[in-house]
Design a protein around this motif. Structure first.
Motif, PDB file in Angstrom:
ATOM      1  N   UNK A 161       0.977  -1.233  -0.001  1.00 22.11           N
ATOM      2  CA  UNK A 161      -0.221   0.019  -0.028  1.00 22.11           C
ATOM      3  C   UNK A 161       0.837   0.960   0.031  1.00 22.11           C
ATOM      4  N   UNK A 162       0.665   2.110  -1.065  1.00 16.85           N
ATOM      5  CA  UNK A 162       1.400   3.468  -0.934  1.00 16.85           C
ATOM      6  C   UNK A 162       2.240   3.342  -2.217  1.00 16.85           C
ATOM      7  N   UNK A 163       2.393   2.239  -2.646  1.00 17.33           N
ATOM      8  CA  UNK A 163       3.473   2.242  -3.877  1.00 17.33           C
ATOM      9  C   UNK A 163       2.808   1.505  -4.950  1.00 17.33           C
ATOM     10  N   UNK A 164       1.740   0.280  -4.561  1.00 20.98           N
ATOM     11  CA  UNK A 164       1.350  -0.496  -5.583  1.00 20.98           C
ATOM     12  C   UNK A 164      -0.366  -0.499  -5.472  1.00 20.98           C
ATOM     13  N   UNK A 165      -0.899  -0.400  -6.572  1.00 27.86           N
ATOM     14  CA  UNK A 165      -2.544  -0.433  -6.380  1.00 27.86           C
ATOM     15  C   UNK A 165      -3.123  -1.510  -5.730  1.00 27.86           C
ATOM     16  N   UNK A 166      -4.068  -1.338  -4.826  1.00 27.50           N
ATOM     17  CA  UNK A 166      -4.811  -2.213  -4.415  1.00 27.50           C
ATOM     18  C   UNK A 166      -6.217  -1.820  -3.996  1.00 27.50           C
ATOM     19  N   UNK A 167      -7.006  -2.843  -4.782  1.00 29.67           N
ATOM     20  CA  UNK A 167      -8.536  -2.899  -4.460  1.00 29.67           C
ATOM     21  C   UNK A 167      -9.221  -3.803  -3.959  1.00 29.67           C
ATOM     22  N   UNK A 168      -9.192  -3.581  -2.384  1.00 34.66           N
ATOM     23  CA  UNK A 168      -9.913  -4.756  -1.471  1.00 34.66           C
ATOM     24  C   UNK A 168     -11.317  -4.927  -2.026  1.00 34.66           C
ATOM     25  N   UNK A 169     -11.938  -3.655  -2.186  1.00 32.36           N
ATOM     26  CA  UNK A 169     -13.603  -3.788  -2.421  1.00 32.36           C
ATOM     27  C   UNK A 169     -13.893  -4.604  -3.659  1.00 32.36           C
ATOM     28  N   UNK A 170     -13.037  -4.273  -4.980  1.00 30.13           N
ATOM     29  CA  UNK A 170     -13.289  -5.029  -6.049  1.00 30.13           C
ATOM     30  C   UNK A 170     -13.036  -6.641  -5.706  1.00 30.13           C
ATOM     31  N   UNK A 171     -11.781  -6.837  -5.006  1.00 30.42           N
ATOM     32  CA  UNK A 171     -11.692  -8.156  -4.546  1.00 30.42           C
ATOM     33  C   UNK A 171     -12.467  -8.909  -3.820  1.00 30.42           C
ATOM     34  N   UNK A 172     -13.337  -7.986  -2.965  1.00 25.39           N
ATOM     35  CA  UNK A 172     -14.094  -8.388  -1.936  1.00 25.39           C
ATOM     36  C   UNK A 172     -13.509  -9.273  -0.997  1.00 25.39           C
ATOM     37  N   UNK A 173     -12.109  -9.071  -0.572  1.00 14.83           N
ATOM     38  CA  UNK A 173     -11.291  -9.727   0.596  1.00 14.83           C
ATOM     39  C   UNK A 173     -12.319  -9.361   1.809  1.00 14.83           C
ATOM     40  N   UNK A 174     -11.726 -10.162   3.029  1.00 14.84           N
ATOM     41  CA  UNK A 174     -12.585 -10.014   4.020  1.00 14.84           C
ATOM     42  C   UNK A 174     -11.504  -9.007   5.380  1.00 14.84           C
ATOM     43  N   UNK A 175     -10.280  -9.245   4.921  1.00 12.04           N
ATOM     44  CA  UNK A 175      -9.588  -8.467   6.318  1.00 12.04           C
ATOM     45  C   UNK A 175      -8.401  -7.861   5.541  1.00 12.04           C
ATOM     46  N   UNK A 176      -7.689  -6.743   6.028  1.00 12.01           N
ATOM     47  CA  UNK A 176      -6.506  -6.378   5.424  1.00 12.01           C
ATOM     48  C   UNK A 176      -5.911  -5.683   6.693  1.00 12.01           C
ATOM     49  N   UNK A 177      -4.780  -5.909   6.994  1.00  9.81           N
ATOM     50  CA  UNK A 177      -3.693  -5.151   7.916  1.00  9.81           C
ATOM     51  C   UNK A 177      -2.797  -4.322   6.993  1.00  9.81           C
ATOM     52  N   UNK A 178      -2.169  -3.229   7.543  1.00 14.67           N
ATOM     53  CA  UNK A 178      -0.887  -2.781   7.058  1.00 14.67           C
ATOM     54  C   UNK A 178      -0.166  -1.917   7.880  1.00 14.67           C
ATOM     55  N   UNK A 179       1.187  -1.755   7.629  1.00 13.98           N
ATOM     56  CA  UNK A 179       1.539  -1.001   8.574  1.00 13.98           C
ATOM     57  C   UNK A 179       1.649   0.556   7.843  1.00 13.98           C
ATOM     58  N   UNK A 180       2.163   1.763   8.629  1.00 16.92           N
ATOM     59  CA  UNK A 180       2.114   2.943   7.822  1.00 16.92           C
ATOM     60  C   UNK A 180       3.619   3.401   7.926  1.00 16.92           C
ATOM     61  N   UNK A 181       4.525   2.824   8.230  1.00 20.90           N
ATOM     62  CA  UNK A 181       5.882   3.514   8.200  1.00 20.90           C
ATOM     63  C   UNK A 181       6.909   3.142   7.246  1.00 20.90           C
ATOM     64  N   UNK A 182       6.090   2.207   6.290  1.00 23.40           N
ATOM     65  CA  UNK A 182       7.156   2.069   4.924  1.00 23.40           C
ATOM     66  C   UNK A 182       6.811   2.930   3.893  1.00 23.40           C
TER      67      UNK A 182
END
Lengths: 388, 388
Positions: free
Chosen positions: A180-201
């Motif tokens: 996240x922040x460098x690569x497109x991610x579309x959790x909604x379109x994929x209909x995933x269930x959970x996502x977690x990410x850090x914010x310091x990278x």
């Protein structure tokens, strides 16, 4: 470029480990400390809207991962965040007993899954990185994968794997720390269930800044937060005896918001103002394509382990070399900061917000010089004797 | 006094909720952000010794609560810290099924206990605040109490209750959020099992600063950290697939240390340099004794709910009044900052590091004036319409 503070003489290819300092952070943090805390004191919980910080930050992160801000919680470390979602996932599938994790994942994901499995009497199953869905079965509660591999920079096919997990009746979690922040991610379109990410990278929130958690609104009404701290209560300041979860992701909160860290993070995310994820991806691929092409053309004796196919590549390039440690140390001595991962990986991250193609060419110039001069064999650089 | 920044015209009697700003914090935080993060970037994990921050802070907190620094972990919120110790306690007593908590405790303690009970199939039992040990029995795994009550300022007899819990075969946990830093605590002498405390009240670490956890070395070899994040691994940077807990409290760590918050906290704790806990207690009792005497002498229509007996009093004084909310708001308008707790409590904390007897007398002058002028009945102050 003007949005970041970068030291003179440094080419920073480690933004995938700790993002650079956004220009707006020092001033914001000084104001929060001296005026909001020092002058406002306890009144700032209301007057400076400290309590709203997590929601405001969620609104900034959400478009980077294809979701709504109201479905994102910000707070706690990545590890604690993973614990909460993994426990919740297991409890959503009480008839299933297996958590599936990829053995090359960033270690905390596997460690947390092992701890959750131990706590709840579940099984931890390691999947084949080349085909994680082969581990699915009707006993699997959750498949949890890191979107981009922290060593190789290889990227999983998020929508296809999510669909396969669902077809097997499992829940799907994505760790977005390295994407996240460098690569497109579309959790909604994929209909995933959970996502977690850090914010310091790639999000540049500062060392140890808080993580975020997304839960699909489709299941928010069913999941239970296992760490029911007071900030997740429907009325925290009523200070009632019994817990009553706030609706939606407000109920996913646990402890008092870490105001200093959140304030730095909020200021840091302003660096994404007016930048589209598509443009970031274009720039990122331009940088990694160029780095790979330069390595191919000018450097021998290395094995590039990052996929060349765009669809399978994150925003970093890694290569194997028997003296990878010495190479990274010699480059750092020259001001080219990448990093080393056991046992023989040299890893270079390309943060598209603050790197240029000139940086890439100059970095390869230094790498060529290191190898030609055998600087990587110099005992000052070649010996591993500390954590890196 | 010179060790703190306090705004002109303010008498701050809410250091038991958010401590004032120690003078050394702004400079330290600016240096961490601009030099360590901005210039040092990823190198600062080694060069600026970021990884050692939790242990250095533990060494500063330890003498305030009567323990060794090596037995203290710093990180995570109070709520997450309580979750970890409560789960661990339950697993140390697998033949027992009850967690005992006091119903007037700070709510997060009860909420977390309820969540742990729900997760592990245990029973949450509320004890009588007047005699918490009456709830003990051979089914009780853990008695968890807040040392000083956040509403009334009443203090439990820590050693006597700890001994009673042990006599009943239960483990004993103390929440020190409202005592450590203002009240002497000797966990070692009492031989308690677990303690958790926040750092943003009397320890002045800043809004939402990280909590600490102490585990008696007698049981450290038996407890298991349920949230097995990578920083608790014996060799985190080996990035091995399987979790292997570090020995002692290093194995209690979970996520990447929150460097900005920890740096502020470390600088804040320098305010305790050269100050003995006994001297803090002497000053604290001088302040609360004077406040109580002044209330007795000059204010009618209130009921002081804080114990007058020194051994049963923390470092705050609370009174009931039907218009407690209006009184607190009118005092705040005059620059005397205390706070209100549902339904009718006005609460005043006396942080012995930065308050004087002149502050106490001036605060009561304002209180007398508020009541005489009926400022507390002014609609601008009397109406509750927001969180406080």
């Amino acid at each position: 470029m003007s949005g970041f503070h970068l030291p003179e003489g440094v080419i920073y290819l480690d933004g995938n480990s700790l993002g650079a300092l956004p220009a707006g952070v020092p001033g914001r943090l000084a104001d929060v400390v001296e005026r909001e805390w020092g002058e406002g004191l306890i009144r700032s919980w209301n007057d400076a809207r400290w309590m709203e910080l997590p929601a405001r930050i969620a609104d900034r992160i959400a478009p980077l991962v294809g979701v709504r801000g109201e479905d994102v919680h910000v707070g706690e470390s990545t590890s604690v965040s993973l614990f909460k979602t993994m426990v919740a996932a297991a409890r959503l599938r009480p008839d299933r007993t297996v958590l599936v994790v990829e053995p090359g994942t960033f270690p905390t994901d596997g460690y947390i899954a092992a701890g959750v499995a131990d706590l709840l009497g579940l099984e931890l199953r390691w999947c084949d990185p080349a085909d994680p869905t082969a581990a699915l079965g009707d006993d699997v509660a959750l498949l949890s994968l890191t979107h981009v591999d922290f060593r190789s920079g290889a990227m999983f096919d998020l929508p296809t794997i999510t669909a396969a997990a669902h077809a097997a009746g499992a829940l799907m979690q994505w760790d977005l720390c390295h994407s996240a922040g460098a690569v497109p991610v579309d959790l909604t379109a994929a209909d995933a269930d959970f996502a977690v990410g850090c914010t310091y990278k790639y999000l540049n929130g500062g060392p140890g800044s808080p993580a975020y958690t997304w839960i699909n609104p489709r299941i928010q009404g069913q999941v239970r937060n296992p760490i029911t701290g007071w900030i997740g209560h429907s009325a925290p300041f009523a200070m009632a005896r019994d817990f009553d979860a706030a609706p939606g992701m407000r109920g996913w909160a646990t402890g008092t918001p870490p105001v200093l860290a959140l304030s730095a993070l909020e200021a840091a995310l302003e660096a994404f103002d007016g930048v589209s994820v598509a443009d970031l991806r274009t720039r990122s691929l331009e940088l990694t394509d160029l780095f790979i092409a330069q390595l191919d053309e000018r450097v021998t004796g290395i094995e590039i382990v990052t996929p060349r196919e765009h669809a399978r590549r994150g925003s970093q390039v890694s290569f194997r070399h028997p003296q990878a440690y010495g190479i990274v140390q010699a480059l750092i001595a020259r001001g080219v900061i990448g990093d080393f991962r056991d046992p023989d990986i040299a890893r270079f991250g390309f943060a598209p917000l603050y790197l240029t193609t000139d940086d890439v060419r100059a970095a390869v110039d230094h790498l060529v010089a290191v190898l030609e001069n055998e600087e990587h064999l110099d005992p000052a650089y070649a010996e591993r004797n500390a954590v890196t």
